[in-house]
Scaffold this motif. Sequence first.
Motif, PDB file in Angstrom:
ATOM      1  N   UNK A   2      23.586  49.272  68.634  1.00 57.99           N
ATOM      2  CA  UNK A   2      23.691  50.493  69.428  1.00 57.99           C
ATOM      3  C   UNK A   2      24.414  51.575  68.631  1.00 57.99           C
ATOM      4  N   UNK A   3      24.378  52.805  69.169  1.00 54.40           N
ATOM      5  CA  UNK A   3      25.082  53.906  68.503  1.00 54.40           C
ATOM      6  C   UNK A   3      26.579  53.612  68.445  1.00 54.40           C
ATOM      7  N   UNK A   4      27.132  52.995  69.500  1.00 56.68           N
ATOM      8  CA  UNK A   4      28.554  52.658  69.515  1.00 56.68           C
ATOM      9  C   UNK A   4      28.884  51.661  68.403  1.00 56.68           C
ATOM     10  N   UNK A   5      28.026  50.649  68.243  1.00 54.80           N
ATOM     11  CA  UNK A   5      28.233  49.656  67.189  1.00 54.80           C
ATOM     12  C   UNK A   5      28.152  50.303  65.816  1.00 54.80           C
ATOM     13  N   UNK A   6      27.202  51.213  65.638  1.00 52.40           N
ATOM     14  CA  UNK A   6      27.035  51.887  64.353  1.00 52.40           C
ATOM     15  C   UNK A   6      28.259  52.747  64.040  1.00 52.40           C
ATOM     16  N   UNK A   7      28.792  53.428  65.068  1.00 54.66           N
ATOM     17  CA  UNK A   7      29.980  54.255  64.878  1.00 54.66           C
ATOM     18  C   UNK A   7      31.166  53.388  64.463  1.00 54.66           C
ATOM     19  N   UNK A   8      31.370  52.269  65.156  1.00 51.90           N
ATOM     20  CA  UNK A   8      32.469  51.364  64.828  1.00 51.90           C
ATOM     21  C   UNK A   8      32.301  50.808  63.416  1.00 51.90           C
ATOM     22  N   UNK A   9      31.083  50.435  63.050  1.00 50.09           N
ATOM     23  CA  UNK A   9      30.825  49.895  61.716  1.00 50.09           C
ATOM     24  C   UNK A   9      31.132  50.928  60.639  1.00 50.09           C
ATOM     25  N   UNK A  13      33.925  50.490  57.820  1.00 49.43           N
ATOM     26  CA  UNK A  13      33.484  50.507  56.431  1.00 49.43           C
ATOM     27  C   UNK A  13      34.417  51.364  55.579  1.00 49.43           C
ATOM     28  N   UNK A  14      34.931  52.441  56.160  1.00 49.30           N
ATOM     29  CA  UNK A  14      35.841  53.310  55.433  1.00 49.30           C
ATOM     30  C   UNK A  14      37.193  52.689  55.166  1.00 49.30           C
ATOM     31  N   UNK A  15      37.434  51.522  55.747  1.00 42.94           N
ATOM     32  CA  UNK A  15      38.735  50.865  55.601  1.00 42.94           C
ATOM     33  C   UNK A  15      38.622  49.482  54.959  1.00 42.94           C
ATOM     34  N   UNK A  16      37.501  49.213  54.321  1.00 41.99           N
ATOM     35  CA  UNK A  16      37.279  47.898  53.724  1.00 41.99           C
ATOM     36  C   UNK A  16      38.366  47.548  52.709  1.00 41.99           C
ATOM     37  N   UNK A  44      34.461  36.945  65.280  1.00 43.17           N
ATOM     38  CA  UNK A  44      33.055  37.064  64.931  1.00 43.17           C
ATOM     39  C   UNK A  44      32.444  38.403  65.295  1.00 43.17           C
ATOM     40  N   UNK A  45      33.243  39.313  65.874  1.00 45.80           N
ATOM     41  CA  UNK A  45      32.718  40.620  66.275  1.00 45.80           C
ATOM     42  C   UNK A  45      32.427  41.528  65.088  1.00 45.80           C
ATOM     43  N   UNK A  46      33.081  41.272  63.960  1.00 44.50           N
ATOM     44  CA  UNK A  46      32.874  42.127  62.791  1.00 44.50           C
ATOM     45  C   UNK A  46      32.774  41.269  61.540  1.00 44.50           C
ATOM     46  N   UNK A  47      31.752  41.530  60.777  1.00 43.39           N
ATOM     47  CA  UNK A  47      31.593  40.888  59.474  1.00 43.39           C
ATOM     48  C   UNK A  47      31.342  41.988  58.464  1.00 43.39           C
ATOM     49  N   UNK A  48      31.932  41.833  57.291  1.00 35.31           N
ATOM     50  CA  UNK A  48      31.639  42.738  56.194  1.00 35.31           C
ATOM     51  C   UNK A  48      30.672  41.997  55.289  1.00 35.31           C
ATOM     52  N   UNK A  49      29.566  42.623  54.972  1.00 39.08           N
ATOM     53  CA  UNK A  49      28.561  41.966  54.133  1.00 39.08           C
ATOM     54  C   UNK A  49      29.189  41.488  52.835  1.00 39.08           C
ATOM     55  N   UNK A  99      46.548  55.472  58.659  1.00 36.33           N
ATOM     56  CA  UNK A  99      45.736  55.047  59.794  1.00 36.33           C
ATOM     57  C   UNK A  99      46.509  55.216  61.105  1.00 36.33           C
ATOM     58  N   UNK A 100      47.779  54.815  61.123  1.00 35.08           N
ATOM     59  CA  UNK A 100      48.594  54.926  62.331  1.00 35.08           C
ATOM     60  C   UNK A 100      48.730  56.398  62.743  1.00 35.08           C
TER      61      UNK A 100
END
Length: 115
Positions: A2-9, A13-16, A44-49, A99-100
């Motif tokens: 979803x768009x929400x998932x894409x936004x969160x990803x 990604x900017x904080x890898x 399991x909600x987030x995985x980095x490739x 980030x804080x």
Amino acid sequence: MSKDDAFAADLLRGHTDTIVLGVLRRGDRYGFEIYKTIRDATGGDHEIKEATLYATYRRLEKDGLVESYWGDETQGGRRKYYRITDAGRAVYKNNVAAWVATRRIIDSLLDVKES
């Protein structure tokens, strides 16, 4: 996705780099172990490739934020381990502070109240 998932990803990604440095603050890890730690920390909600992570390891090493070394494996293949450097700890600390501060500003702009 979803768009929400894409936004969160995109946000994550900017904080890898910071996420990887945070994992390594707790101790040396080999590449796939870092992947599993991140996946497990989010339930399991987030995985980095893996490809993204290995590019991150190379970049962090080139920038002097991590060092790598080959483990002395008694079973199976040898694993490349990563360890955070003092420079990496400093970057991690600065990134978390940024980030804080950013989260505080965004929360106030969005009128988000902590419960």
